[in-house]
Write an enzyme that holds these catalytic residues in place. Structure first.
Site, PDB file in Angstrom:
ATOM      1  N   TYR B 122       4.623   7.507  -0.375  1.00 49.93           N
ATOM      2  CA  TYR B 122       4.030   7.482   0.962  1.00 49.93           C
ATOM      3  C   TYR B 122       5.004   6.792   1.907  1.00 49.93           C
ATOM      4  CZ  TYR B 122       0.654   7.152   4.689  1.00 49.93           C
ATOM      5  OH  TYR B 122       0.002   7.303   5.892  1.00 49.93           O
ATOM      6  N   GLN B 186      -6.058  10.452   2.986  1.00 49.08           N
ATOM      7  CA  GLN B 186      -6.079  11.862   2.561  1.00 49.08           C
ATOM      8  C   GLN B 186      -4.784  12.250   1.850  1.00 49.08           C
ATOM      9  OE1 GLN B 186      -6.413  10.691   5.647  1.00 49.08           O
ATOM     10  NE2 GLN B 186      -5.238  11.846   7.158  1.00 49.08           N
ATOM     11  N   ASN B 209      -0.897   1.496   5.714  1.00 46.95           N
ATOM     12  CA  ASN B 209      -1.900   0.623   6.329  1.00 46.95           C
ATOM     13  C   ASN B 209      -3.045   0.358   5.342  1.00 46.95           C
ATOM     14  OD1 ASN B 209      -3.552   2.881   6.287  1.00 46.95           O
ATOM     15  ND2 ASN B 209      -3.295   3.338   8.468  1.00 46.95           N
ATOM     16  N   SER B 232       5.519 -10.167   4.008  1.00 40.83           N
ATOM     17  CA  SER B 232       6.851 -10.544   3.566  1.00 40.83           C
ATOM     18  C   SER B 232       7.117 -12.037   3.740  1.00 40.83           C
ATOM     19  CB  SER B 232       7.859  -9.722   4.366  1.00 40.83           C
ATOM     20  OG  SER B 232       9.125  -9.788   3.774  1.00 40.83           O
ATOM     21  N   GLN B 254      12.866 -12.737   9.209  1.00 40.31           N
ATOM     22  CA  GLN B 254      11.653 -12.526   8.409  1.00 40.31           C
ATOM     23  C   GLN B 254      10.413 -12.547   9.300  1.00 40.31           C
ATOM     24  OE1 GLN B 254       9.980 -11.179   5.504  1.00 40.31           O
ATOM     25  NE2 GLN B 254      12.025 -11.889   5.021  1.00 40.31           N
ATOM     26  N   HIS B 257       8.923  -9.497  11.216  1.00 37.23           N
ATOM     27  CA  HIS B 257       8.287  -8.381  10.499  1.00 37.23           C
ATOM     28  C   HIS B 257       6.831  -8.203  10.908  1.00 37.23           C
ATOM     29  CE1 HIS B 257      10.822  -6.286   7.754  1.00 37.23           C
ATOM     30  NE2 HIS B 257      11.382  -7.391   7.322  1.00 37.23           N
ATOM     31  N   GLU B 322       9.400 -14.242  -2.253  1.00 33.60           N
ATOM     32  CA  GLU B 322       9.927 -12.881  -2.325  1.00 33.60           C
ATOM     33  C   GLU B 322      11.459 -12.908  -2.163  1.00 33.60           C
ATOM     34  OE1 GLU B 322       8.766 -10.574   1.024  1.00 33.60           O
ATOM     35  OE2 GLU B 322       9.269  -8.653   0.112  1.00 33.60           O
ATOM     36  N   HIS B 323      11.912 -13.554  -1.072  1.00 31.94           N
ATOM     37  CA  HIS B 323      13.350 -13.708  -0.834  1.00 31.94           C
ATOM     38  C   HIS B 323      13.699 -15.194  -0.864  1.00 31.94           C
ATOM     39  CE1 HIS B 323      12.094 -10.143   1.602  1.00 31.94           C
ATOM     40  NE2 HIS B 323      13.144  -9.593   1.027  1.00 31.94           N
ATOM     41  N   ASP B 356      18.340  -6.263   2.515  1.00 30.49           N
ATOM     42  CA  ASP B 356      17.304  -5.376   3.058  1.00 30.49           C
ATOM     43  C   ASP B 356      17.831  -3.958   3.241  1.00 30.49           C
ATOM     44  OD1 ASP B 356      15.549  -7.479   3.238  1.00 30.49           O
ATOM     45  OD2 ASP B 356      15.890  -7.850   5.377  1.00 30.49           O
ATOM     46  N   GLU B 410      -9.864  -6.293 -41.824  1.00 33.14           N
ATOM     47  CA  GLU B 410     -10.465  -6.053 -40.510  1.00 33.14           C
ATOM     48  C   GLU B 410     -11.716  -5.182 -40.607  1.00 33.14           C
ATOM     49  OE1 GLU B 410      -7.471  -4.709 -37.734  1.00 33.14           O
ATOM     50  OE2 GLU B 410      -6.415  -6.617 -37.840  1.00 33.14           O
ATOM     51  N   HIS B 415      -9.174   3.307 -42.152  1.00 35.80           N
ATOM     52  CA  HIS B 415      -7.737   3.054 -41.987  1.00 35.80           C
ATOM     53  C   HIS B 415      -7.087   2.900 -43.365  1.00 35.80           C
ATOM     54  CE1 HIS B 415      -8.711   2.346 -37.793  1.00 35.80           C
ATOM     55  NE2 HIS B 415      -7.444   2.097 -37.496  1.00 35.80           N
TER      56      HIS B 415
END
Lengths: 436, 436
Positions: B122, B186, B209, B232, B254, B257, B322-323, B356, B410, B415
């Site tokens: 996406y 969709q 989103n 982020s 950063q 963003h 993250e960074h 990045d 068991e 088995h």
């Protein structure tokens, strides 16, 4: 056992993920453990397991573990030690290494592979206590290098605080020393958020009942979890050369697991289809778990007839089974064409229990068609990777303009300026040096 | 920018996972696409994107992609080509190989690594259209060997069916040929379940989103999904040797963003803390996205003072950013002690935008503290593994007894019998041979 055309069959079962009431109960338990810690664990253990404990009794002692060794037989002990060694040897081969690669301009790129720090494994109590699963969950974490591995398991019900000795011995053989006597959603909450006695972990693994599964889903994000396993399944792909007695036995070994387990034969041989169907009836008759196996075979079992081995392979790839046995004249000729299967067993002597217990590959496998995109539990599940980036002054001067161009096409001016402030300062330095 | 003690700060933000109304809306959209296919896609595209399409218009044509090349500039094209080559080279190093290991007794164990067959990505439209993310999502899948890689992206709103040319060019440069003009929940439903025009995939990646995120969660299980990214974040670990101008610029890159992004400096130098705080104000003043960056800095930004580099490292490991940028006198001395970070940038010239956009490692990274257990998107996310088990007659005769012992402990008699039927038959053969 029903014999039908392959096109009409789908392995995928609709799995129940808990009622709204069960979800609400789990959320309440998790919240209580977060708020009240050990006190909540003791309260729920008394309510759900019928066992009254002190906080000091949550941790299983070294003496209890030692005593468990006195309650298991030598044959079991020898077998589980050899199984553990095989599992360890197989998973050792999965280890990924950190790497770094320098460039002449001073750039250094790399990837650091590190174990998770602390992992918790849930081990069910009662009838579903499987020492083999203890090995399969713990050994990959241990091979990955996880420093702290913790087991939680419910105390036996009915006022006894004891734990199945086979479980304790399997855990000890896998190298686990930190074991807590607590089960259910409360155990998952304790692993995720910590209590006075139990320090929180980074990841929770292991199977459990619906409350355990819902609690794992509830705490996911605060910690990592393994995937929530569906019912087990086997597909046998066989031609006329296969032995119907072996196939029937293998189908039943899957069917005895639980009523939602699925056992399927895919074959181009009408004779084999009939023979396996008859043989399943014969062998079912005196199985201790015949009622469970019967229901599984009736509801989710099938013998699927195909026109050719090629069609059989296509059916297998569509079903994407957890376990696949290939019993054809030349299994190695087939295996390269199997795209989707969690574990593949080749030839007449590779019955699934060989892999369930002993050979070395993990028996925790993707179910319900997820072998299209998922894999067996392994060392990768207990590591994390950090990328490493070092740009030199020279590299940034050379490539900085391109980075700024890309950032500005995305409308991210501050990204561009983070490069620009450096280029400007360095160019000033260069001018200074030339002038100096 | 606030300066505070490290102990009082937590990077973790409570992320909103959608209201009950949003969840219900997404479930309805997914159900409609499952039931009505393309017709539902066209209906939702008209309703949400204001674009009226025919089913034949869903697929972006080769001519449109060609035309997009005419709408982007040479500087962008050259930069994105070099970035794509770097990303490809880095991810090539992540490829795992299949392996098989035979034993003298005829046992064969192994692991087959195979790409997923079909993957969908996406790509958001509108203002959040990031060509760099297109590369970062597609190239690992391509390097993994995924045969079919599909992009879905919403048409521009306001009656235009066109797609951002930078996105189309980035996709084409990454090797994507199958692109559909559809967005929102969709699009996710179409990828998961398929329609007349769009064949279903095995895994869905890419940001979107809240409706896209909820739809991914809704279809998970039918297909795999990547993790749902949080806002982020960057942590800079610096000592007195670092340049406050560089640090401020990196924090702001950063912060621009989004308002929930988090930019944090951890330092043992009071002088640096003050200088960075002042410099952030100075640089913020004329940023195009100053309003967003300001809110991010105010709400989720902080300068954390520590007593020593050791304490700073401990803070970083607790935050699990993250960074991470390390701007100390000797970054290589520090890096081995960093346990938790998605990507690590070393030294003054390794500003985050280098990673990045350009250097090669993936910019899709674990957020919100999940670097404790999660890793950058990579080739591993687009492969699956099948274990391989072949036991010979000899191996089964030798080990079968142990496998039966474990199965019976068991309570899984079927088995044990799957092994036993083979042992009995083979022993009968042996006796026959001896007598013959």
């Amino acid at each position: 056992m029903r014999i039908m055309a392959a096109s009409a069959f789908n392995l995928k079962r609709e799995v129940e993920y808990g009622s709204p009431e069960q979800n609400a109960a789990v959320r309440e338990i998790v919240a209580a453990v977060r708020a009240k810690g050990d006190a909540a664990l003791l309260e729920f253990t008394e309510r759900f397991d019928g066992v009254k404990l002190e906080a000091s009794g949550l941790k299983v002692t070294a003496e209890e573990i030692q005593a468990a060794y006195g309650q298991v037989d030598e044959e079991f002990l020898a077998a589980i030690r050899e199984a553990a060694a095989n599992i360890r040897a197989f998973h050792e081969k999965q280890k990924q290494k950190s790497w770094m690669e320098p460039s002449p301009d001073g750039t250094l790129l790399g990837q650091i592979v590190r174990p998770l720090r602390r992992v918790g494994v849930y081990v069910p109590g009662g009838k579903a206590a499987y020492p083999s699963s203890v090995l399969m969950n713990f050994i990959p974490a241990q091979v990955a290098g996880v420093a702290e591995i913790v087991m939680v398991t419910p105390p036996a019900t009915g006022g006894q605080a004891g734990i199945n000795p086979y479980i304790l011995v399997a855990a000890a053989e896998a190298g686990v020393k930190e074991i807590y006597r607590v089960g259910g959603a409360q155990a998952i909450a304790a692993l995720a958020y910590g209590t006075e006695t139990i320090a929180p972990v980074d990841k929770i693994c292991g199977p459990g009942n619906i409350y355990v599964a819902l609690a794992k889903r509830e705490v996911y994000g605060a910690v990592d979890i393994d995937s929530i396993a569906g019912p087990s399944e086997i597909v046998v792909l066989a031609d006329g050369s296969a032995d119907p007695v072996y196939i029937a036995a293998d189908l039943l070994s899957q069917a005895e697991h639980d009523e939602m387990a699925s056992a399927v034969l895919v074959t181009s041989s009408a004779g084999l289809a009939k023979a396996v169907s008859d043989e399943v009836e014969r062998q079912l008759a005196d199985l201790p778990r015949a009622a469970i196996a019967r229901k599984s075979i009736d509801d989710y079992g099938a013998i699927l007839t195909v026109d050719s081995l090629d069609e059989g392979i296509a059916v297998v790839n569509r079903l994407a089974p957890e376990h696949l046995e290939i019993m054809t004249a030349d299994p190695m000729e087939v295996v390269g064409r199997i795209e989707n299967a969690g574990a593949i067993f080749l030839g007449a002597y590779s019955t699934e229990p060989v892999g369930d217990y002993f050979a070395g590959p993990n028996h925790i496998l993707p179910t319900n068609g997820t072998a299209r995109f998922a894999s067996a539990l392994g060392v990768d599940d207990f590591v994390k990777k950090s990328s490493l980036i070092r740009y030199s002054r020279e590299a940034l001067l050379k490539h900085g303009g391109k980075i700024m161009a890309l950032a500005r096409r995305e409308g991210l001016e501050a990204h561009a300026r983070a490069v620009e402030v450096r280029l400007m300062k360095e160019q000033v330095k260069d001018i200074g040096m030339k002038e100096g």
